[in-house]
Motif scaffolding. Structure first.
Motif, PDB file in Angstrom:
ATOM      1  N   ILE A 123       0.802  -1.220   0.000  1.00 52.77           N
ATOM      2  CA  ILE A 123       0.000   0.000   0.000  1.00 52.77           C
ATOM      3  C   ILE A 123       0.841   1.279   0.000  1.00 52.77           C
ATOM      4  O   ILE A 123       0.405   2.300  -0.484  1.00 52.77           O
ATOM      5  N   GLY A 124       2.064   1.236   0.534  1.00 51.23           N
ATOM      6  CA  GLY A 124       2.859   2.458   0.634  1.00 51.23           C
ATOM      7  C   GLY A 124       2.502   3.227   1.895  1.00 51.23           C
ATOM      8  O   GLY A 124       1.807   2.712   2.765  1.00 51.23           O
ATOM      9  N   GLY A 125       2.924   4.466   1.977  1.00 53.01           N
ATOM     10  CA  GLY A 125       2.711   5.259   3.186  1.00 53.01           C
ATOM     11  C   GLY A 125       1.612   6.287   3.036  1.00 53.01           C
ATOM     12  O   GLY A 125       1.070   6.494   1.946  1.00 53.01           O
ATOM     13  N   PHE A 126       1.282   6.927   4.159  1.00 49.05           N
ATOM     14  CA  PHE A 126       0.309   8.015   4.165  1.00 49.05           C
ATOM     15  C   PHE A 126       0.401   8.714   5.511  1.00 49.05           C
ATOM     16  O   PHE A 126       0.387   8.062   6.559  1.00 49.05           O
ATOM     17  N   SER A 127       0.470  10.030   5.491  1.00 52.40           N
ATOM     18  CA  SER A 127       0.525  10.813   6.729  1.00 52.40           C
ATOM     19  C   SER A 127      -0.803  11.525   6.930  1.00 52.40           C
ATOM     20  O   SER A 127      -1.384  11.998   5.956  1.00 52.40           O
ATOM     21  N   PRO A 128      -1.323  11.606   8.108  1.00 62.37           N
ATOM     22  CA  PRO A 128      -0.698  11.246   9.372  1.00 62.37           C
ATOM     23  C   PRO A 128      -0.919   9.800   9.803  1.00 62.37           C
ATOM     24  O   PRO A 128      -0.356   9.360  10.801  1.00 62.37           O
ATOM     25  N   ASP A 129      -1.707   9.017   9.050  1.00 67.87           N
ATOM     26  CA  ASP A 129      -2.054   7.673   9.502  1.00 67.87           C
ATOM     27  C   ASP A 129      -2.396   6.800   8.291  1.00 67.87           C
ATOM     28  O   ASP A 129      -3.257   7.170   7.493  1.00 67.87           O
ATOM     29  N   ILE A 130      -1.755   5.658   8.166  1.00 62.25           N
ATOM     30  CA  ILE A 130      -2.004   4.756   7.037  1.00 62.25           C
ATOM     31  C   ILE A 130      -3.465   4.307   7.004  1.00 62.25           C
ATOM     32  O   ILE A 130      -4.006   3.989   5.947  1.00 62.25           O
ATOM     33  N   GLY A 131      -4.123   4.327   8.153  1.00 61.75           N
ATOM     34  CA  GLY A 131      -5.538   3.962   8.215  1.00 61.75           C
ATOM     35  C   GLY A 131      -6.411   4.858   7.350  1.00 61.75           C
ATOM     36  O   GLY A 131      -7.441   4.411   6.826  1.00 61.75           O
TER      37      GLY A 131
END
Length: 152
Positions: A123-131
């Motif tokens: 999935i890769g990253g995501f800020s502030p929360d991968i959720g």
């Protein structure tokens, strides 16, 4: 015209939007809301409706910088679909690492749908929360099924 701000809900998060007309200057995610209005298309999108945000623009897409070219390419990823960092990199003539840096610095997620950019192996990253990325991808997956259903 003065910049307006407000927030709407997206699951357990609040989406803070700073905008002027059809141009968004900043979007951020927070556990708390702020008073004020949010463009209708963004409110509908956050409510889970399969909405095209093409009528809203980001200040980050303006100009001819490496990041603005990346942001415009990411903007072309259709609702409910994904592309890899490598695919975007090949499209704009840069490296996947630069695409990842641009996504991490994206001032207007949702308008520039960085959640649709995934790693080749996950999935890769995501800020502030991968959720949040997981929520957005699942929401669009469900919405895409609605879009693809034939009408009776």
């Amino acid at each position: 015209m003065e910049t307006m701000s407000g927030s709407c809900r997206l699951g357990l998060w609040h989406v803070h939007v700073y905008w002027n007309g059809d141009i968004v200057s900043r979007i951020r995610f927070s556990r708390t809301g702020i008073e004020g209005s949010v463009p209708l298309l963004i409110r509908q999108y956050c409510a889970g409706k399969p909405i095209d945000l093409g009528g809203i623009f980001s200040v980050a897409m303006q100009g001819e910088t490496p990041y603005s070219r990346i942001y415009r390419a990411v903007r072309e990823i259709p609702y409910g679909k994904t592309a890899t960092y490598g695919e975007i990199a090949r499209h704009v003539g840069t490296s996947p690492r630069v695409v990842g840096q641009a996504m991490a610095r994206n001032p207007t997620p949702l308008v520039i749908p960085c959640h649709r950019v995934v790693a080749a192996t996950g999935i890769g990253g995501f800020s502030p929360d991968i959720g949040i990325k997981e929520l957005l991808l699942e929401m669009e997956k469900k919405g895409r099924k609605v879009l693809l259903k034939p009408s009776p």
